[in-house]
Design an enzyme around this catalytic site. Structure first.
Site, PDB file in Angstrom:
ATOM      1  N   TYR A   1      -3.408   8.946  14.558  1.00 47.37           N
ATOM      2  CA  TYR A   1      -2.268   8.046  14.325  1.00 47.37           C
ATOM      3  C   TYR A   1      -1.700   7.588  15.669  1.00 47.37           C
ATOM      4  CZ  TYR A   1       2.652   6.852  13.606  1.00 47.37           C
ATOM      5  OH  TYR A   1       3.885   6.237  13.657  1.00 47.37           O
TER       6      TYR A   1
ATOM      7  N   GLY B   1       4.574   0.529   0.317  1.00 45.15           N
ATOM      8  CA  GLY B   1       5.921  -0.032   0.142  1.00 45.15           C
ATOM      9  C   GLY B   1       6.217  -0.385  -1.305  1.00 45.15           C
TER      10      GLY B   1
ATOM     11  N   SER C   1       0.838  -1.207   0.000  1.00 41.24           N
ATOM     12  CA  SER C   1       0.000   0.000   0.000  1.00 41.24           C
ATOM     13  C   SER C   1       0.868   1.251   0.000  1.00 41.24           C
ATOM     14  CB  SER C   1      -0.957   0.007   1.196  1.00 41.24           C
ATOM     15  OG  SER C   1      -0.278  -0.256   2.395  1.00 41.24           O
TER      16      SER C   1
ATOM     17  N   ARG D   1      12.084  18.220  16.947  1.00 43.41           N
ATOM     18  CA  ARG D   1      12.053  16.764  16.870  1.00 43.41           C
ATOM     19  C   ARG D   1      13.448  16.210  17.126  1.00 43.41           C
ATOM     20  NH1 ARG D   1       7.548  17.816  17.068  1.00 43.41           N
ATOM     21  NH2 ARG D   1       5.764  17.198  15.775  1.00 43.41           N
TER      22      ARG D   1
ATOM     23  N   PHE E   1      11.542   7.862  17.743  1.00 42.45           N
ATOM     24  CA  PHE E   1      11.400   9.286  17.507  1.00 42.45           C
ATOM     25  C   PHE E   1      11.537   9.462  15.988  1.00 42.45           C
ATOM     26  CE2 PHE E   1      10.772  11.315  21.700  1.00 42.45           C
ATOM     27  CZ  PHE E   1      10.598  10.145  22.408  1.00 42.45           C
TER      28      PHE E   1
ATOM     29  N   GLY F   1      -2.518  18.412  14.779  1.00 43.35           N
ATOM     30  CA  GLY F   1      -2.059  17.155  15.370  1.00 43.35           C
ATOM     31  C   GLY F   1      -0.573  17.098  15.637  1.00 43.35           C
TER      32      GLY F   1
ATOM     33  N   THR G   1       5.494   4.653  18.699  1.00 38.93           N
ATOM     34  CA  THR G   1       5.956   5.975  18.266  1.00 38.93           C
ATOM     35  C   THR G   1       6.041   6.983  19.402  1.00 38.93           C
ATOM     36  OG1 THR G   1       5.327   7.937  17.002  1.00 38.93           O
ATOM     37  CG2 THR G   1       3.557   6.443  17.568  1.00 38.93           C
TER      38      THR G   1
ATOM     39  N   LEU H   1       9.777  15.721   6.816  1.00 39.60           N
ATOM     40  CA  LEU H   1      10.512  16.974   6.628  1.00 39.60           C
ATOM     41  C   LEU H   1      11.847  16.793   5.883  1.00 39.60           C
ATOM     42  CD1 LEU H   1      10.716  20.003   7.235  1.00 39.60           C
ATOM     43  CD2 LEU H   1      11.750  19.407   9.448  1.00 39.60           C
TER      44      LEU H   1
ATOM     45  N   LYS I   1      -1.827   3.822  17.554  1.00 34.00           N
ATOM     46  CA  LYS I   1      -0.590   3.130  17.957  1.00 34.00           C
ATOM     47  C   LYS I   1      -0.608   2.819  19.455  1.00 34.00           C
ATOM     48  CE  LYS I   1       2.040   2.577  14.394  1.00 34.00           C
ATOM     49  NZ  LYS I   1       2.875   1.410  14.097  1.00 34.00           N
TER      50      LYS I   1
HETATM   51  N1  LIG Z   1       9.236   6.788   9.826  1.00 30.50           N
HETATM   52  C1  LIG Z   1       9.242   7.234  11.083  1.00 30.50           C
HETATM   53  O1  LIG Z   1       9.854   8.289  11.391  1.00 30.50           O
HETATM   54  C2  LIG Z   1       8.530   6.473  12.162  1.00 30.50           C
HETATM   55  C3  LIG Z   1       8.566   6.973  13.467  1.00 30.50           C
HETATM   56  C4  LIG Z   1       7.884   6.285  14.482  1.00 30.50           C
HETATM   57  C5  LIG Z   1       7.248   5.089  14.211  1.00 30.50           C
HETATM   58  N2  LIG Z   1       7.232   4.620  12.935  1.00 30.50           N
HETATM   59  C6  LIG Z   1       6.549   3.333  12.676  1.00 30.50           C
HETATM   60  O2  LIG Z   1       7.437   2.471  11.969  1.00 30.50           O
HETATM   61  C7  LIG Z   1       6.707   1.615  11.108  1.00 30.50           C
HETATM   62  C8  LIG Z   1       7.311   1.651   9.711  1.00 30.50           C
HETATM   63  O3  LIG Z   1       7.306   2.984   9.223  1.00 30.50           O
HETATM   64  P1  LIG Z   1       7.910   3.353   7.796  1.00 30.50           P
HETATM   65  O4  LIG Z   1       8.394   4.741   7.864  1.00 30.50           O
HETATM   66  O5  LIG Z   1       8.829   2.269   7.362  1.00 30.50           O
HETATM   67  O6  LIG Z   1       6.589   3.321   6.900  1.00 30.50           O
HETATM   68  P2  LIG Z   1       6.371   2.773   5.430  1.00 30.50           P
HETATM   69  O7  LIG Z   1       5.074   3.331   4.955  1.00 30.50           O
HETATM   70  O8  LIG Z   1       7.577   2.998   4.598  1.00 30.50           O
HETATM   71  O9  LIG Z   1       6.227   1.209   5.647  1.00 30.50           O
HETATM   72  C9  LIG Z   1       5.037   0.577   6.060  1.00 30.50           C
HETATM   73  C10 LIG Z   1       4.895  -0.700   5.230  1.00 30.50           C
HETATM   74  O10 LIG Z   1       3.750  -1.432   5.690  1.00 30.50           O
HETATM   75  C11 LIG Z   1       2.965  -1.843   4.571  1.00 30.50           C
HETATM   76  N3  LIG Z   1       1.602  -1.952   5.082  1.00 30.50           N
HETATM   77  C12 LIG Z   1       0.838  -0.964   5.615  1.00 30.50           C
HETATM   78  N4  LIG Z   1      -0.325  -1.476   6.059  1.00 30.50           N
HETATM   79  C13 LIG Z   1      -0.289  -2.816   5.796  1.00 30.50           C
HETATM   80  C14 LIG Z   1      -1.189  -3.891   6.041  1.00 30.50           C
HETATM   81  N5  LIG Z   1      -2.359  -3.714   6.651  1.00 30.50           N
HETATM   82  N6  LIG Z   1      -0.822  -5.135   5.644  1.00 30.50           N
HETATM   83  C15 LIG Z   1       0.369  -5.358   5.034  1.00 30.50           C
HETATM   84  N7  LIG Z   1       1.263  -4.373   4.798  1.00 30.50           N
HETATM   85  C16 LIG Z   1       0.929  -3.120   5.184  1.00 30.50           C
HETATM   86  C17 LIG Z   1       3.195  -0.771   3.518  1.00 30.50           C
HETATM   87  O11 LIG Z   1       2.947  -1.223   2.204  1.00 30.50           O
HETATM   88  C18 LIG Z   1       4.654  -0.403   3.753  1.00 30.50           C
HETATM   89  O12 LIG Z   1       5.508  -1.225   2.968  1.00 30.50           O
HETATM   90  C19 LIG Z   1       5.255   2.064  11.188  1.00 30.50           C
HETATM   91  O13 LIG Z   1       4.565   1.195  12.051  1.00 30.50           O
HETATM   92  C20 LIG Z   1       5.339   3.460  11.789  1.00 30.50           C
HETATM   93  O14 LIG Z   1       4.193   3.788  12.543  1.00 30.50           O
HETATM   94  C21 LIG Z   1       7.855   5.277  11.903  1.00 30.50           C
HETATM   95  O1  LIG Z   2       6.628  19.663   4.487  1.00 33.60           O
HETATM   96  C1  LIG Z   2       6.764  19.623   5.719  1.00 33.60           C
HETATM   97  C2  LIG Z   2       6.794  18.404   6.422  1.00 33.60           C
HETATM   98  C3  LIG Z   2       6.919  18.438   7.802  1.00 33.60           C
HETATM   99  N1  LIG Z   2       7.019  19.617   8.453  1.00 33.60           N
HETATM  100  C4  LIG Z   2       7.165  19.638   9.920  1.00 33.60           C
HETATM  101  O2  LIG Z   2       8.311  18.879  10.245  1.00 33.60           O
HETATM  102  C5  LIG Z   2       8.137  18.265  11.523  1.00 33.60           C
HETATM  103  C6  LIG Z   2       8.372  16.782  11.364  1.00 33.60           C
HETATM  104  O3  LIG Z   2       7.310  16.254  10.564  1.00 33.60           O
HETATM  105  P1  LIG Z   2       7.381  14.821   9.869  1.00 33.60           P
HETATM  106  O4  LIG Z   2       8.688  14.662   9.193  1.00 33.60           O
HETATM  107  O5  LIG Z   2       6.131  14.661   9.052  1.00 33.60           O
HETATM  108  O6  LIG Z   2       7.382  13.833  11.098  1.00 33.60           O
HETATM  109  P2  LIG Z   2       6.392  13.718  12.355  1.00 33.60           P
HETATM  110  O7  LIG Z   2       5.051  14.291  12.064  1.00 33.60           O
HETATM  111  O8  LIG Z   2       7.128  14.262  13.543  1.00 33.60           O
HETATM  112  O9  LIG Z   2       6.164  12.163  12.475  1.00 33.60           O
HETATM  113  C7  LIG Z   2       7.198  11.184  12.213  1.00 33.60           C
HETATM  114  O10 LIG Z   2       7.800  10.871  13.420  1.00 33.60           O
HETATM  115  C8  LIG Z   2       6.911  10.299  14.369  1.00 33.60           C
HETATM  116  C9  LIG Z   2       7.711  10.035  15.621  1.00 33.60           C
HETATM  117  O11 LIG Z   2       8.055  11.259  16.265  1.00 33.60           O
HETATM  118  C10 LIG Z   2       6.315   9.042  13.750  1.00 33.60           C
HETATM  119  O12 LIG Z   2       5.430   8.431  14.629  1.00 33.60           O
HETATM  120  C11 LIG Z   2       5.591   9.324  12.463  1.00 33.60           C
HETATM  121  O13 LIG Z   2       5.107   8.114  11.872  1.00 33.60           O
HETATM  122  C12 LIG Z   2       6.549   9.976  11.544  1.00 33.60           C
HETATM  123  O14 LIG Z   2       5.834  10.352  10.364  1.00 33.60           O
HETATM  124  C13 LIG Z   2       6.718  18.620  11.967  1.00 33.60           C
HETATM  125  O15 LIG Z   2       6.776  19.746  12.791  1.00 33.60           O
HETATM  126  C14 LIG Z   2       6.020  19.001  10.674  1.00 33.60           C
HETATM  127  O16 LIG Z   2       4.962  19.930  10.850  1.00 33.60           O
HETATM  128  C15 LIG Z   2       6.994  20.822   7.771  1.00 33.60           C
HETATM  129  O17 LIG Z   2       7.072  21.891   8.365  1.00 33.60           O
HETATM  130  N2  LIG Z   2       6.880  20.792   6.410  1.00 33.60           N
END
Ligand SMILES: NC(=O)c1ccc[n+]([C@@H]2O[C@H](COP(=O)([O-])OP(=O)(O)OC[C@H]3O[C@@H](n4cnc5c(N)ncnc54)[C@H](O)[C@@H]3O)[C@@H](O)[C@H]2O)c1
Ligand SMILES: O=c1ccn([C@@H]2O[C@H](COP(=O)(O)OP(=O)(O)O[C@H]3O[C@H](CO)[C@@H](O)[C@H](O)[C@H]3O)[C@@H](O)[C@H]2O)c(=O)[nH]1
Length: 324
Positions: free
Chosen positions: A140, A36, A34, A223, A168, A285, A116, A192, A144
């Protein structure tokens, strides 16, 4: 161990899959693509395309002999979740429940869950310890946190050994031993750092900064960024310390806060490109400030981040973007 990785075609899941394979584990990836990419699944892992909700019962069968699950599959955009809460509750909370039930049916007892930092919302103390009050500021984070609570219940009632890793903000890319890289490729991108890098690469005209009237030193959100390779390492440590029923929670960050403006400045310095910025309203949010205390992970998991500098994370993400 033989392990199931849900979401292993995504950013973090594909990188952790690579690290698990390197460490000698056998990995099956379940991902519905979805968000990935099939080609992101490291060779060496078996890939099953399917949605957790529908496919988990067919994949997680006793005859497969799985010894643990790492559950990454989720929707991740905090901002979008404010507009579409149903999407987040269904995928993140109900999806996790389906997984827990399938694990119970197949008697698979080890689970590492991607929680998260967002669950803390606006915290009373910074850096934030795991004992801080949780105030999820968007659906979100609530979805979680609901999953985290479900893990606690299953650990108590059904003997689950669970670890929730509260990431984080994850950044950077993994450099493989053969020189190839795995990194972040979200479409549309909401994070970001990759958005700022897309501006540096000339793929976007400008960056919008969401809000400069927060109660922080320069008015923009703060952050704590963690390198995806360090994050991945924590998963292997969590797996290796699971020795019985219970639910443990660990924050994973570097303990250093960067304002959104500071992040843009680091992207400018690393890339050498101008990043035109336009101020925009707050994104609903968004908590003002999320900075981790990861003392518990350092103490109990013996986790030591190797790449704590934001400039390293940005440079690795930039390298990946230029080669992807
Ligand atoms: N990226 C961040 O900064 C961050 C921070 C905190 C927590 N997380 C958590 O880490 C995990 C991975 O994040 P990411 O950045 O790799 O996201 P991502 O979107 O790159 O990866 C998520 C993957 O899960 C798959 N997926 C989603 N829903 C599914 C379902 N119901 N069944 C099967 N596959 C499904 C998607 O296709 C994708 O490949 C998430 O649970 C997210 O909440 C991410
Ligand atoms: O175009 C943009 C994108 C983001 N931001 C800001 O940048 C900061 C970071 O945003 P983003 O990179 O979207 O990350 P978060 O919303 O902090 O969330 C990320 O980090 C969380 C953990 O802190 C995870 O749970 C989430 O899945 C992951 O998306 C925030 O203040 C946003 O408002 C902007 O100002 N402009």
């Amino acid at each position: 161990m033989k392990l199931l990785v849900t979401g292993g075609a995504g950013y973090i899941g594909s990188i952790v899959t690579a690290l698990l394979l390197d460490a000698g584990h056998e990995v099956v990836v379940l991902d519905d693509l979805s968000t990935g990419h099939a080609e992101a699944v490291p060779s060496g892992a078996r890939f099953v395309r399917g949605r957790v909700h529908d496919a988990i019962g067919e994949v997680l069968v006793p005859s497969e002999g799985f010894e643990g699950v790492l559950h990454f599959a989720a929707f991740i955009a905090a901002g979008e979740s404010v507009q579409r809460p149903e999407k987040y509750w269904d995928n993140n909370a109900i999806g996790t429940l389906r997984l827990l039930e399938a694990m119970r049916a197949a008697d698979v007892r080890r689970l590492v869950f991607s929680s998260t930092a967002n669950v803390y919302g606006d915290p009373d103390e910074v850096p934030i310890p795991e004992t801080a009050a949780v105030r999820p500021p968007n659906p979100y984070a609530t979805s979680k946190l609901a999953a985290d609570h479900a893990l606690t219940g299953y650990a108590t009632a059904h003997g689950l050994a669970a670890v929730s890793l509260r990431y984080f903000n994850v950044a950077g890319a993994l450099r493989r031993p053969d020189g190839s890289m795995i990194g972040e490729r979200h479409d549309p991108e909401t994070h970001l750092i990759p958005i700022a890098l897309q501006v540096a690469a000339g793929r976007r005209e400008k960056l919008q900064l969401f809000g400069d009237d927060y109660e922080t030193f320069d008015g923009t959100n703060i952050r704590d960024y963690i390198h995806v390779a360090d994050l991945g390492a924590a998963h292997l440590l969590a797996l290796s310390t699971m020795d019985g029923p219970g639910h443990r929670v660990y924050n994973l960050g570097n303990g250093t806060g960067f304002s959104n403006r500071q992040v843009v400045e680091v992207v400018r310095e690393v890339t050498g490109h101008a990043i035109p910025v336009e101020m925009a309203p707050r994104r609903p949010g968004d908590p003002a400030q999320l900075v981790a205390s990861s003392e518990k992970a350092k103490r109990e998991l013996r986790w030591t981040p190797q790449h704590p500098e934001l400039a390293t994370m940005v440079a690795d993400a930039w390298d990946f973007m230029q080669h992807a």
